[in-house]
Design an enzyme around this catalytic site. Structure first.
Site, short mmCIF file in Angstrom:
data_model
loop_
_atom_site.label_atom_id
_atom_site.label_comp_id
_atom_site.label_asym_id
_atom_site.label_seq_id
_atom_site.Cartn_x
_atom_site.Cartn_y
_atom_site.Cartn_z
N THR A 1 55.62 41.05 49.03
CA THR A 1 55.13 39.24 49.72
C THR A 1 55.01 38.55 48.80
OG1 THR A 1 53.01 40.03 50.30
CG2 THR A 1 54.79 40.13 51.92
N SER B 1 49.87 41.94 31.83
CA SER B 1 49.11 40.52 31.78
C SER B 1 48.72 40.52 30.91
CB SER B 1 48.90 40.02 32.64
OG SER B 1 47.50 39.09 32.95
N GLU C 1 46.58 38.17 30.60
CA GLU C 1 45.49 37.71 30.62
C GLU C 1 44.64 39.04 29.83
OE1 GLU C 1 42.84 36.13 32.03
OE2 GLU C 1 44.58 34.50 32.01
N TYR D 1 39.74 40.38 36.36
CA TYR D 1 41.35 40.60 36.87
C TYR D 1 41.67 40.90 35.27
CZ TYR D 1 46.21 39.05 36.96
OH TYR D 1 47.15 39.84 37.27
N GLY E 1 51.65 30.77 44.30
CA GLY E 1 50.85 30.31 45.90
C GLY E 1 50.53 29.48 45.20
N LYS F 1 48.99 23.77 42.70
CA LYS F 1 48.03 22.95 43.03
C LYS F 1 48.26 21.44 42.62
CE LYS F 1 43.04 22.88 43.09
NZ LYS F 1 42.35 23.39 43.23
P1 NAP Z 1 51.40 37.50 44.00
O1 NAP Z 1 51.73 36.20 44.32
O2 NAP Z 1 50.01 36.53 43.85
O3 NAP Z 1 51.30 38.82 44.63
C1 NAP Z 1 50.12 39.66 44.80
C2 NAP Z 1 51.10 40.73 45.97
O4 NAP Z 1 50.13 41.86 45.60
C3 NAP Z 1 51.64 40.38 47.40
O5 NAP Z 1 52.36 40.34 47.72
C4 NAP Z 1 50.50 41.41 48.17
O6 NAP Z 1 50.30 41.40 49.76
C5 NAP Z 1 50.13 42.27 47.57
N1 NAP Z 1 49.06 43.25 47.38
C6 NAP Z 1 47.63 43.36 47.49
N2 NAP Z 1 46.49 43.61 47.66
C7 NAP Z 1 47.83 45.06 47.76
C8 NAP Z 1 47.07 45.89 47.99
N3 NAP Z 1 45.84 46.44 48.53
N4 NAP Z 1 47.64 46.64 48.49
C9 NAP Z 1 49.21 46.31 48.60
N5 NAP Z 1 49.57 45.24 48.30
C10 NAP Z 1 48.89 44.36 47.91
O7 NAP Z 1 51.70 37.87 42.50
P2 NAP Z 1 52.93 37.35 41.25
O8 NAP Z 1 52.03 36.28 40.62
O9 NAP Z 1 54.34 37.65 42.48
O10 NAP Z 1 52.37 38.76 40.66
C11 NAP Z 1 52.95 39.44 40.83
C12 NAP Z 1 52.47 40.57 40.20
O11 NAP Z 1 52.44 40.51 38.06
C13 NAP Z 1 51.08 40.65 39.65
O12 NAP Z 1 50.18 42.07 39.89
C14 NAP Z 1 50.24 39.87 38.30
O13 NAP Z 1 48.98 40.57 38.64
C15 NAP Z 1 51.36 40.41 37.53
N6 NAP Z 1 51.32 38.63 36.60
C16 NAP Z 1 51.70 37.63 37.07
C17 NAP Z 1 51.82 37.06 36.30
C18 NAP Z 1 51.97 35.31 36.56
O14 NAP Z 1 52.42 34.90 35.50
N7 NAP Z 1 52.76 35.14 37.89
C19 NAP Z 1 51.23 36.62 34.88
C20 NAP Z 1 51.77 38.35 34.31
C21 NAP Z 1 51.17 39.19 35.52
P3 NAP Z 1 50.30 40.60 50.40
O15 NAP Z 1 51.28 39.38 50.47
O16 NAP Z 1 49.62 41.19 51.49
O17 NAP Z 1 49.12 39.79 50.62
O1 G4F Z 2 47.14 29.13 37.11
P1 G4F Z 2 46.43 29.76 36.77
O2 G4F Z 2 45.47 30.02 38.05
O3 G4F Z 2 46.55 31.07 36.02
P2 G4F Z 2 45.64 32.15 35.17
O4 G4F Z 2 44.43 32.42 35.69
O5 G4F Z 2 46.24 31.78 33.60
O6 G4F Z 2 45.99 33.63 35.70
C1 G4F Z 2 48.35 33.72 35.98
O7 G4F Z 2 48.50 34.39 35.13
C2 G4F Z 2 48.41 35.55 34.96
C3 G4F Z 2 49.30 35.62 32.72
O8 G4F Z 2 48.18 34.86 32.09
C4 G4F Z 2 48.89 36.63 35.92
F1 G4F Z 2 48.43 37.62 35.34
C5 G4F Z 2 47.86 36.23 36.63
O9 G4F Z 2 47.87 37.01 37.82
C6 G4F Z 2 48.29 34.76 37.07
O10 G4F Z 2 49.23 34.42 37.98
O11 G4F Z 2 45.07 28.87 35.94
C7 G4F Z 2 45.52 28.31 34.76
C8 G4F Z 2 44.32 27.84 33.79
C9 G4F Z 2 43.32 28.02 33.94
O12 G4F Z 2 42.77 27.58 32.36
C10 G4F Z 2 42.51 28.06 34.20
O13 G4F Z 2 40.79 27.30 34.37
O14 G4F Z 2 44.16 26.83 34.97
C11 G4F Z 2 43.27 25.91 34.68
N1 G4F Z 2 42.52 25.63 35.80
C12 G4F Z 2 42.15 24.48 35.67
N2 G4F Z 2 42.06 23.77 36.91
C13 G4F Z 2 42.52 26.03 37.41
C14 G4F Z 2 42.77 24.62 37.75
N3 G4F Z 2 42.97 26.91 37.77
C15 G4F Z 2 43.22 27.03 39.25
N4 G4F Z 2 44.11 27.78 39.34
N5 G4F Z 2 42.61 26.18 39.84
C16 G4F Z 2 42.10 24.57 39.15
O15 G4F Z 2 42.03 24.03 39.98
#
Ligand code: NAP
Ligand code: G4F
Length: 326
Positions: free
Chosen positions: A10, A127, A129, A151, A187, A194
């Site tokens: 999802t 990640s 991170e 995280y 999201g 945002k």
């Molecule tokens: P996301 O949009 O936040 O999706 C997270 C998913 O995890 C949702 O489908 C959520 O389900 C599910 N989930 C949460 N808790 C769960 C549980 N207890 N059991 C089963 N499912 C659960 O994340 P994304 O951006 O697609 O990222 C996908 C993966 O890549 C994540 O592991 C994230 O940490 C990792 N990642 C993301 C990025 C990035 O920049 N997007 C970068 C590096 C790594 P619900 O909808 O039901 O909440």
């Molecule tokens: O968009 P962010 O919340 O992403 P962040 O923390 O980099 O994490 C995302 O990327 C990771 C990969 O490096 C994933 F693993 C993780 O699951 C997620 O998808 O924040 C990005 C930056 C941060 O430095 C934060 O402090 O934006 C800065 N920021 C400034 N103002 C903000 C805001 N972040 C958020 N979310 N909201 C703010 O108002």
């Protein structure tokens, strides 16, 4: 017909990956948690041939059942508590889902395969991170980890469990160390979305400001549609391995604001952006930028969407959505 199970279907990446695998002719199963998860309907609408299975990363028996139903050759573990900001407020839950959840999924595969873990290929969503307070720039697969949030710590645990099951049990397990990737499906809590939503609302006269935290942090932002292609390619190799996936270019939140406001014809955004300590993090990751040379060389992976195209795509999408919502 190959069969794949996706956890986190999802989420942003789950949807793109489901579309990619369906287009390749896979039978795709998606793990959905909860007894009446409203996002199941979204998945069914966007990727109608996905088969939904119930399960939760905090519940091992449900993961074994999901494997028995899906009988997959490939498992993509994308589920997580993925919002870094939330991970300080719900650190235990983050550790349970984002960290221990990986162990449970691996254990479920070990039990389901009767110990022959090479039968099911496993992808772990690691990640950038994990690099946190970076030890070198750009970051590569061998860069030491220094996570800065619950995280990040949980992801390091999941990463090393993936490596450990590969080395201990001969699992075909890959860890994709993906840098930030975004899309119109991102999201609303993440900074790119945002900003693009806020800019769209300001342009349409529906809002007068965006409130953010730290504007100086830099991220290596790519397009999620490109990144799921890398996930799939990792599981098609002869040998499992770990790969960094990134664009190699970092931008600050200020650059993001320049690009998003600039796209709607606003060159000076200073009057539209407020800052609030509520959005600052207890420990910040200042500057992430990856070197994806290994993925380029071994997987033949390349990005197709650059930063400016990504921001344009997201602002245009939000202009349309917000105009419709009124
Ligand atoms: P996301 O949009 O936040 O999706 C997270 C998913 O995890 C949702 O489908 C959520 O389900 C599910 N989930 C949460 N808790 C769960 C549980 N207890 N059991 C089963 N499912 C659960 O994340 P994304 O951006 O697609 O990222 C996908 C993966 O890549 C994540 O592991 C994230 O940490 C990792 N990642 C993301 C990025 C990035 O920049 N997007 C970068 C590096 C790594 P619900 O909808 O039901 O909440
Ligand atoms: O968009 P962010 O919340 O992403 P962040 O923390 O980099 O994490 C995302 O990327 C990771 C990969 O490096 C994933 F693993 C993780 O699951 C997620 O998808 O924040 C990005 C930056 C941060 O430095 C934060 O402090 O934006 C800065 N920021 C400034 N103002 C903000 C805001 N972040 C958020 N979310 N909201 C703010 O108002």
């Amino acid at each position: 017909m190959k069969r794949a199970l996706i956890t986190g279907i999802t989420g942003q990446d789950g949807l793109y990956l489901a579309e990619l695998l369906s287009a390749k002719g896979y039978r795709v199963f998606g793990l959905i948690r909860g007894q009446s998860n409203p996002k199941a309907a979204v998945v069914e609408r966007l990727v109608p041939n996905v088969e939904i299975v119930g399960g939760d990363l905090t519940d091992l028996p449900s993961l074994i059942s999901a494997l028995e139903v899906a009988q997959p050759e490939e498992v993509y573990n994308l589920a997580a508590v993925s919002f870094v900001g939330l991970s300080w407020r719900q650190a235990e839950l983050t550790g349970d889902v984002t960290g221990l959840g990986v162990l449970r999924m691996l254990e479920a595969i070990r039990i389901y395969t009767g110990g022959d873990m090479s039968k099911v290929r496993f992808y772990q969503a690691s990640s950038s991170e994990m690099f946190g307070k970076v030890r070198e720039t750009p970051q590569v697969e061998t860069t030491p980890f220094y996570p800065r949030s619950p995280y990040g710590v949980a992801k390091v645990y999941g990463h090393y469990m993936t490596v450990n099951y590969r080395e201990s049990y001969g699992a075909y397990a890959c860890s994709g160390i993906l840098f930030n990737h975004e899309s119109p499906r991102r999201g609303y809590e993440f900074v790119t979305r945002k900003v693009t939503r806020g800019v769209a609302r300001i342009k349409l006269g529906l809002a007068d400001s965006i409130t953010l935290g730290n504007l100086e942090a830099k991220r290596d932002w790519g397009f999620a549609g490109d990144y799921v292609e890398a996930m799939w390619r990792m599981l098609q190799q002869d040998e499992p391995d770990d790969y960094v996936v990134a664009t190699g270019v970092a931008h600050s939140i200020r650059d993001l604001l320049d690009a998003a406001f600039g796209h709607v014809g606003i060159d000076d955004w200073s009057g539209y952006v407020k800052q609030d300590p509520r959005f600052m993090r207890p420990a910040e990751v200042d500057h992430l930028v990856g070197d994806a040379s290994k993925a380029t060389k071994q997987l033949g992976w390349t990005q197709t969407v650059d930063f400016s195209q990504l921001v344009t795509m997201m602002v245009d999408n939000d202009l349309e959505l917000e105009a419709r919502a009124g």
